[in-house]
Scaffold this motif. Sequence first.
Motif, mmCIF file in Angstrom:
data_model
loop_
_atom_site.group_PDB
_atom_site.id
_atom_site.type_symbol
_atom_site.label_atom_id
_atom_site.label_comp_id
_atom_site.label_asym_id
_atom_site.label_seq_id
_atom_site.Cartn_x
_atom_site.Cartn_y
_atom_site.Cartn_z
ATOM 1 N N ASN A 198 0.815 -1.214 0.000
ATOM 2 C CA ASN A 198 0.000 0.000 0.000
ATOM 3 C C ASN A 198 0.847 1.260 0.000
ATOM 4 O OD1 ASN A 198 -2.209 -1.606 0.044
ATOM 5 N ND2 ASN A 198 -2.778 -1.210 2.166
ATOM 6 N N ASP A 199 1.988 1.201 0.640
ATOM 7 C CA ASP A 199 2.826 2.387 0.770
ATOM 8 C C ASP A 199 4.210 2.071 0.237
ATOM 9 O OD1 ASP A 199 4.136 4.659 1.418
ATOM 10 O OD2 ASP A 199 3.684 4.606 3.556
ATOM 11 N N LEU A 200 4.484 2.492 -0.986
ATOM 12 C CA LEU A 200 5.789 2.206 -1.574
ATOM 13 C C LEU A 200 6.897 3.037 -0.965
ATOM 14 C CD1 LEU A 200 4.918 1.879 -5.360
ATOM 15 C CD2 LEU A 200 5.611 0.074 -3.799
ATOM 16 N N GLY A 201 6.556 4.120 -0.284
ATOM 17 C CA GLY A 201 7.576 4.987 0.286
ATOM 18 C C GLY A 201 7.723 6.263 -0.509
ATOM 19 N N LEU A 202 8.676 7.067 -0.116
ATOM 20 C CA LEU A 202 8.853 8.386 -0.714
ATOM 21 C C LEU A 202 9.646 8.327 -2.015
ATOM 22 C CD1 LEU A 202 9.474 10.433 2.538
ATOM 23 C CD2 LEU A 202 7.324 9.953 1.365
ATOM 24 N N SER A 203 10.495 7.332 -2.144
ATOM 25 C CA SER A 203 11.171 7.071 -3.416
ATOM 26 C C SER A 203 10.701 5.708 -3.898
ATOM 27 C CB SER A 203 12.695 7.069 -3.242
ATOM 28 O OG SER A 203 13.180 8.346 -2.873
ATOM 29 N N ARG A 239 10.916 7.530 -9.084
ATOM 30 C CA ARG A 239 11.005 8.777 -8.337
ATOM 31 C C ARG A 239 12.049 8.682 -7.229
ATOM 32 N NH1 ARG A 239 6.759 11.606 -4.119
ATOM 33 N NH2 ARG A 239 7.618 13.687 -4.287
ATOM 34 N N SER A 240 12.942 9.644 -7.199
ATOM 35 C CA SER A 240 13.883 9.819 -6.092
ATOM 36 C C SER A 240 13.472 11.077 -5.360
ATOM 37 C CB SER A 240 15.318 9.940 -6.615
ATOM 38 O OG SER A 240 16.208 10.165 -5.546
ATOM 39 N N LEU A 241 12.928 10.945 -4.162
ATOM 40 C CA LEU A 241 12.331 12.064 -3.444
ATOM 41 C C LEU A 241 13.304 13.234 -3.316
ATOM 42 C CD1 LEU A 241 9.913 13.164 -1.777
ATOM 43 C CD2 LEU A 241 11.077 12.259 0.244
ATOM 44 N N GLY A 242 12.852 14.403 -3.732
ATOM 45 C CA GLY A 242 13.649 15.611 -3.615
ATOM 46 C C GLY A 242 14.730 15.748 -4.659
ATOM 47 N N THR A 272 10.814 -0.119 -3.885
ATOM 48 C CA THR A 272 10.790 0.930 -2.862
ATOM 49 C C THR A 272 12.036 1.801 -2.960
ATOM 50 O OG1 THR A 272 11.763 -0.604 -1.262
ATOM 51 C CG2 THR A 272 9.371 -0.375 -1.254
ATOM 52 N N ARG A 273 12.488 2.035 -4.172
ATOM 53 C CA ARG A 273 13.610 2.935 -4.432
ATOM 54 C C ARG A 273 13.537 3.382 -5.876
ATOM 55 N NH1 ARG A 273 17.913 0.577 -7.334
ATOM 56 N NH2 ARG A 273 17.758 -1.681 -7.541
ATOM 57 N N ALA A 274 14.265 4.413 -6.177
ATOM 58 C CA ALA A 274 14.383 4.856 -7.567
ATOM 59 C C ALA A 274 15.391 3.962 -8.287
ATOM 60 C CB ALA A 274 14.840 6.311 -7.616
ATOM 61 N N LEU A 275 15.026 3.502 -9.473
ATOM 62 C CA LEU A 275 15.944 2.719 -10.285
ATOM 63 C C LEU A 275 16.708 3.635 -11.231
ATOM 64 C CD1 LEU A 275 14.248 0.344 -9.211
ATOM 65 C CD2 LEU A 275 14.379 -0.676 -11.492
ATOM 66 N N SER A 276 17.932 3.247 -11.542
ATOM 67 C CA SER A 276 18.706 3.990 -12.532
ATOM 68 C C SER A 276 18.179 3.671 -13.926
ATOM 69 C CB SER A 276 20.180 3.605 -12.434
ATOM 70 O OG SER A 276 20.368 2.257 -12.841
ATOM 71 N N ASN A 277 18.514 4.527 -14.887
ATOM 72 C CA ASN A 277 18.100 4.270 -16.268
ATOM 73 C C ASN A 277 18.658 2.949 -16.785
ATOM 74 O OD1 ASN A 277 16.904 6.750 -16.056
ATOM 75 N ND2 ASN A 277 18.016 7.707 -17.734
ATOM 76 N N SER A 278 19.870 2.605 -16.364
ATOM 77 C CA SER A 278 20.463 1.360 -16.848
ATOM 78 C C SER A 278 19.736 0.142 -16.271
ATOM 79 C CB SER A 278 21.952 1.305 -16.495
ATOM 80 O OG SER A 278 22.152 1.335 -15.092
ATOM 81 N N GLU A 279 19.294 0.225 -15.014
ATOM 82 C CA GLU A 279 18.525 -0.880 -14.427
ATOM 83 C C GLU A 279 17.195 -1.048 -15.165
ATOM 84 O OE1 GLU A 279 19.431 -1.275 -9.746
ATOM 85 O OE2 GLU A 279 18.700 0.707 -10.349
ATOM 86 N N ILE A 280 16.546 0.071 -15.450
ATOM 87 C CA ILE A 280 15.274 0.017 -16.180
ATOM 88 C C ILE A 280 15.491 -0.565 -17.575
ATOM 89 C CG2 ILE A 280 13.440 1.423 -17.173
ATOM 90 C CD1 ILE A 280 13.926 3.379 -14.778
ATOM 91 N N TYR A 281 16.554 -0.138 -18.241
ATOM 92 C CA TYR A 281 16.823 -0.628 -19.591
ATOM 93 C C TYR A 281 17.124 -2.131 -19.573
ATOM 94 C CZ TYR A 281 18.663 -1.071 -24.285
ATOM 95 O OH TYR A 281 18.862 -1.474 -25.591
ATOM 96 N N ASN A 318 15.331 -8.483 -19.826
ATOM 97 C CA ASN A 318 14.582 -9.206 -18.797
ATOM 98 C C ASN A 318 15.460 -9.587 -17.614
ATOM 99 O OD1 ASN A 318 12.078 -9.331 -20.408
ATOM 100 N ND2 ASN A 318 13.295 -10.687 -21.710
ATOM 101 N N VAL A 319 16.467 -8.762 -17.349
ATOM 102 C CA VAL A 319 17.336 -8.944 -16.186
ATOM 103 C C VAL A 319 16.875 -7.983 -15.098
ATOM 104 C CG1 VAL A 319 19.682 -8.799 -15.289
ATOM 105 C CG2 VAL A 319 19.282 -9.668 -17.604
ATOM 106 N N ILE A 320 16.514 -8.533 -13.946
ATOM 107 C CA ILE A 320 15.848 -7.769 -12.904
ATOM 108 C C ILE A 320 16.692 -7.757 -11.641
ATOM 109 C CG2 ILE A 320 13.792 -7.691 -11.422
ATOM 110 C CD1 ILE A 320 12.307 -9.036 -13.797
ATOM 111 N N ASN A 321 17.021 -6.579 -11.165
ATOM 112 C CA ASN A 321 17.738 -6.415 -9.903
ATOM 113 C C ASN A 321 16.733 -6.584 -8.772
ATOM 114 O OD1 ASN A 321 19.150 -5.520 -7.640
ATOM 115 N ND2 ASN A 321 20.240 -3.923 -8.770
#
Length: 283
Positions: free
Chosen positions: A47-52, A124-127, A177-186, A192-195
């Motif tokens: 329900n609550d992913l957090g701020l990032s 999203r990386s908060l702030g 529950t954190r911001a992913l880098s562009n390389s992780e998303i790519y 289909n490699v998932i951290n």
Amino acid sequence: VNSRSPTKYIRIDNMSISPNDTLAPHLYTWYLDGINDYISVSSQSINDLGLSFSVMAWINYFRYSKTPSDCATYASNIVSKRIVGVWKNAWVFSISYIKLLSGGVTLSVPSVSLGSFHFIGFSRSLGSSITVFADNQFVSYSDPGTDERNTLPLNIGGQVCLAEYALGYISQVLAYTRALSNSEIYNIYAYNVINSSNLILFLDPTFYNTTHFIDLSGYGNHGVGYNDVARIPDNRTWIYLVKNLTSDNLVHLRFFPLGTVYVFRSLAGYIISYGIVNGSVNS
């Protein structure tokens, strides 16, 4: 890795597999009828992913949402419309921009076409920053740094508060529950490699036990389909490699159909291991 069943043959090459990694197939997709279908995740931990946070999915929609109205959202200062949306009552991946009411920032989302699959979401990386992405297109903006926690269940494919539902296909949903880098998303999009670090939700229609869709993240955020969500074979198939999902120094094969023949080869082509999947169904 080669994986063969009576109807499918999947091969992945030049992939580094290590102890604690998990392999799982993608064989099915959800079809939503646009009338009242959705998948609900009621576990309190999601329900609550957090701020990032990061959220993403493979979608193929046949129409955009109705004329959007403001609805209570993941954070009360985020209103999402068309292509990638996080709503407080329902997550609908069909929005064209995200407007941050706090600070009045408007985020332009990379364009995608209806009637074909696209990998979309945002991180999203908060702030610091918000990155909106579609396939391999990334658009980043400064984050205003304000937020309010969500407490309502997560629904996929249905915007319950407006009785608005997706028409088309969804074949994967991931949340962190954190911001992913562009390389992780790519790496997720292209390979289909998932951290697994901070992975809190991983649903795929393949991961099903006849009553609910099993969350591969290990956090128990299972999904339940409502109003006859269809689970149908996908003509796009692949094998996920989830890095460091376990800690037992083994490589795990999950959700492969019973009787699947698997073969592991070295880069030089030599067979390292092979066998047939048996045991409990979808475990």
